[in-house]
Design a protein around this motif. Structure first.
Motif, short mmCIF file in Angstrom:
data_model
loop_
_atom_site.label_atom_id
_atom_site.label_comp_id
_atom_site.label_asym_id
_atom_site.label_seq_id
_atom_site.Cartn_x
_atom_site.Cartn_y
_atom_site.Cartn_z
N PHE A 104 6.82 6.84 -5.90
CA PHE A 104 7.49 6.76 -7.20
C PHE A 104 6.51 6.23 -8.23
O PHE A 104 5.56 5.51 -7.92
N TYR A 105 6.78 6.61 -9.47
CA TYR A 105 5.98 6.18 -10.61
C TYR A 105 6.94 5.61 -11.64
O TYR A 105 8.01 6.18 -11.90
N ILE A 106 6.59 4.45 -12.23
CA ILE A 106 7.49 3.85 -13.22
C ILE A 106 6.70 3.35 -14.41
O ILE A 106 5.63 2.75 -14.25
N GLU A 107 7.20 3.64 -15.60
CA GLU A 107 6.65 3.12 -16.86
C GLU A 107 7.70 2.23 -17.50
O GLU A 107 8.89 2.56 -17.49
N ILE A 142 12.39 -5.22 -9.93
CA ILE A 142 13.59 -5.16 -9.10
C ILE A 142 13.80 -3.74 -8.61
O ILE A 142 14.10 -3.51 -7.42
N VAL A 143 13.64 -2.76 -9.49
CA VAL A 143 13.77 -1.36 -9.11
C VAL A 143 12.75 -1.00 -8.02
O VAL A 143 13.08 -0.31 -7.05
N ALA A 144 11.52 -1.47 -8.18
CA ALA A 144 10.49 -1.19 -7.19
C ALA A 144 10.89 -1.73 -5.82
O ALA A 144 10.64 -1.09 -4.79
N SER A 145 11.51 -2.90 -5.79
CA SER A 145 11.96 -3.48 -4.52
C SER A 145 13.04 -2.62 -3.88
O SER A 145 13.00 -2.35 -2.66
N ILE A 146 13.98 -2.16 -4.68
CA ILE A 146 15.06 -1.30 -4.16
C ILE A 146 14.48 0.00 -3.61
O ILE A 146 14.86 0.46 -2.52
N LEU A 147 13.54 0.59 -4.33
CA LEU A 147 12.95 1.86 -3.90
C LEU A 147 12.09 1.68 -2.66
O LEU A 147 12.05 2.56 -1.78
N GLN A 148 11.40 0.55 -2.58
CA GLN A 148 10.57 0.31 -1.41
C GLN A 148 11.42 0.26 -0.14
O GLN A 148 11.01 0.76 0.92
N GLU A 149 12.62 -0.31 -0.27
CA GLU A 149 13.52 -0.35 0.88
C GLU A 149 13.97 1.06 1.28
O GLU A 149 14.37 1.28 2.43
N GLU A 150 13.89 2.00 0.37
CA GLU A 150 14.28 3.39 0.64
C GLU A 150 13.10 4.26 1.04
O GLU A 150 13.22 5.48 1.11
N GLU A 196 1.74 12.46 -11.65
CA GLU A 196 1.67 13.86 -11.20
C GLU A 196 1.85 14.00 -9.69
O GLU A 196 2.21 15.07 -9.21
N GLU A 197 1.59 12.92 -8.94
CA GLU A 197 1.75 12.99 -7.49
C GLU A 197 3.05 12.37 -7.01
O GLU A 197 3.32 12.31 -5.81
N ALA A 198 3.88 11.90 -7.95
CA ALA A 198 5.12 11.22 -7.57
C ALA A 198 6.25 12.21 -7.37
O ALA A 198 6.37 13.21 -8.09
N SER A 199 7.12 11.91 -6.42
CA SER A 199 8.34 12.71 -6.24
C SER A 199 9.47 12.15 -7.09
O SER A 199 10.47 12.83 -7.33
N LEU A 200 9.30 10.91 -7.55
CA LEU A 200 10.29 10.27 -8.42
C LEU A 200 9.57 9.60 -9.58
O LEU A 200 8.71 8.74 -9.36
N VAL A 201 9.90 10.00 -10.80
CA VAL A 201 9.28 9.44 -12.00
C VAL A 201 10.37 8.75 -12.82
O VAL A 201 11.39 9.36 -13.16
N LEU A 202 10.16 7.49 -13.13
CA LEU A 202 11.14 6.69 -13.86
C LEU A 202 10.51 6.10 -15.11
O LEU A 202 9.35 5.71 -15.11
N ASP A 231 0.84 -1.19 0.00
CA ASP A 231 0.00 0.00 0.00
C ASP A 231 0.88 1.25 0.00
O ASP A 231 1.63 1.49 0.95
N PRO A 232 0.81 2.07 -1.06
CA PRO A 232 1.69 3.24 -1.14
C PRO A 232 1.40 4.28 -0.08
O PRO A 232 2.24 5.14 0.21
N ASN A 233 0.21 4.24 0.52
CA ASN A 233 -0.14 5.26 1.50
C ASN A 233 0.69 5.17 2.78
O ASN A 233 0.75 6.12 3.56
N LYS A 234 1.33 4.03 3.01
CA LYS A 234 2.15 3.88 4.21
C LYS A 234 3.56 4.44 4.00
O LYS A 234 4.36 4.44 4.93
#
Length: 477
Positions: free
Chosen positions: A32-35, A48-56, A65-71, A24-27
């Motif tokens: 981040f947003y990724i395409e 894999i990238v999502a896993s690394i970012l989740q740890e951060e 539009e609501e993301a602080s990081l767009v990939l 749940d991204p609300n926690k």
């Protein structure tokens, strides 16, 4: 050998944890947003990238539009894909103008080739990260937050991300991709992959089996083993020697080990290379019912001279013999391919050889393109892209028309048959219907009716009608 390796795998499973879904991204305090564009490997990399970012501390969002990081995870195989990426980056830049704190990054295959243009000439991105540098993302983000442009496009001979548990983005909870190797050694003259993804290296078998076992335990019922050339997969534990190969794992053995997890776990793979797929793999597929009877076998051209220019390292006759061998061992095996029209110096007669190859191989489906010269490839350096665009397009149209005919005939031939279908979810056209694929990778749609089926269930379906891309049936009584 199998017992010894299985014992090691079971031991490696102790304490192993995998994250099957994006949480749940609300926690999370940051989003981040990724395409992702291109091949299945790119989509797997995004997990894999999502896993690394989740740890951060980043949570995924579907709204950039609501993301602080767009990939954007990129593909360099086709010129059209690159233009699509540029258009998306322009859209991101407009949002970034209203939100200066947003960081935009380019990942994947376009990173190395176009890093200077993205960073300096067009000023479209803050970060450029190659496919072997995802572990450095936290540091690159920190650097970009200071206003510096951050780049890491170094390729690795060892990186496989074997220890990173992918976060299953947009998962249906039934099917999942599992990367078994990275890079490519084949050096096909039209292909940029060896330059953007580096040399071939296989992931250790223990981590692959552990990931597949965990997926099954969490309710997934199908895994697709991914690699640029899965048939060249090879793992030998570091404590073994070439003279003592008791625990070596070839691709055929890996297929067997995954199939043995459970007869309820379907196994697929992509992609095969005609020069490397072996009888061992084919016999293993035939032996286990839960290894799907489907092979994607790219041909690219039906003419030997063009195949040699492409550096495909097989002839027309070799390829046809391989198709015959597949059909001999597995008469019911589905077959798909890739075809390129208008490669450098291709004559009309050589184009006709491709059409005749299609007639002889009778593919169920195909990915078909006209040749697009990619900067940095061997073909771009060695050959002149001398087939006029209108000729390329006309030849491609003929290829597409022929394949459409073959697909219609293939799907029509299945009317009256009964297939075991793995339910993947609601049909796109109606939530009153289920959809799923049979072993041959054909999509099947059938009414839910009064049955109490759920996603992930196996159902026997009788086919009543068909289009050129879908089988339509009812639950078999």
């Amino acid at each position: 050998m199998a017992e010894l390796l299985q014992k090691e795998i079971n031991e490696s499973l102790q304490g192993t944890a995998f994250a099957p879904f994006a949480n749940d991204p609300n926690k999370y305090s940051k989003k981040f947003y990724i395409e992702s564009y291109g091949c299945q490997m790119n989509f797997s990399d995004s997990e894999i990238v999502a896993s690394i970012l989740q740890e951060e501390g980043y949570g995924a969002t579907r709204n950039f539009e609501e993301a602080s990081l767009v990939l954007i995870n990129t593909c360099s195989i086709r010129e059209k894909a690159e233009q699509t990426v540029r258009n998306r980056l322009q859209a991101f830049r407009k949002v970034k103008e209203q939100n200066p704190g947003m960081l935009v990054g380019v990942l994947g295959c376009m990173a190395e080739r176009l890093k200077a243009k993205f960073l300096e000439e067009e000023k479209l991105v803050d970060m450029v990260v190659g496919p072997d540098a995802y572990r450095t993302l936290p540091g690159l983000i920190e650097e970009a937050e200071t206003g510096q442009k951050s780049v890491n496009v170094l390729l690795s001979r060892e990186e496989t991300y074997a220890d990173i548990a992918p976060v299953r983005l947009d998962s249906n909870g039934v099917t999942a991709f599992v990367s078994i190797m990275r890079g490519c050694n084949n050096m096909c003259s039209f292909c940029v992959v060896p330059f953007t993804r580096g040399r071939e290296r296989s992931r250790d078998a223990h981590s692959i089996i552990a990931e597949c076992q965990d997926l099954f335990d969490r309710g997934f019922r199908e895994v697709t083993l991914l690699g640029q050339n899965v048939d060249s997969y090879y793992y030998l534990p570091s404590n073994e020697t070439e003279a003592n190969k008791e625990t070596e794992v070839t691709f055929g053995k890996l297929l067997e080990l995954v199939a043995l997890i459970s007869p309820k776990l379907r196994v697929r793979f992509s992609t095969s290379h005609p020069k490397d797929i072996t009888d061992d793999v084919l016999h293993t597929m035939a032996k286990y019912e839960n290894i799907c009877k489907y092979i994607h076998l790219p041909v690219q051209s039906g003419n030997t001279r063009i195949l040699q220019l492409m550096n495909r390292t097989y002839t027309r006759e070799w390829y046809l013999n391989k198709v015959h061998r597949i059909r001999e061992i597995m008469p019911d095996c589905g077959l798909s391919t890739d075809v390129i029209s208008g490669f450098c110096s291709e004559t009309e007669e050589e184009h006709q050889d491709t059409l005749s190859m299609m007639e002889l191989s009778r593919y169920d489906m195909a990915y078909m393109f006209s040749y697009s010269e990619r900067p940095g490839t061997l073909a771009a350096r060695r050959y002149q892209d001398d087939v006029p665009e209108d000729v390329k397009k006309r030849r491609l149209e003929e290829i597409i028309n022929l394949q459409n005919q073959h697909s219609r005939e293939s799907y029509t031939a299945d009317i009256g048959k009964v297939f075991e279908v793995l339910i993947e979810g609601d049909s796109k056209r109606s939530d009153a219907d289920w959809c799923g694929r049979n072993s041959q990778n054909k999509m099947v749609v059938f009414p839910k009716g009064d049955y109490n089926f759920q996603k992930g269930d196996y159902v026997q379906v009788k086919i009543n009608t068909a289009t050129q891309a879908t089988l339509i049936g009812v639950v078999a009584e």
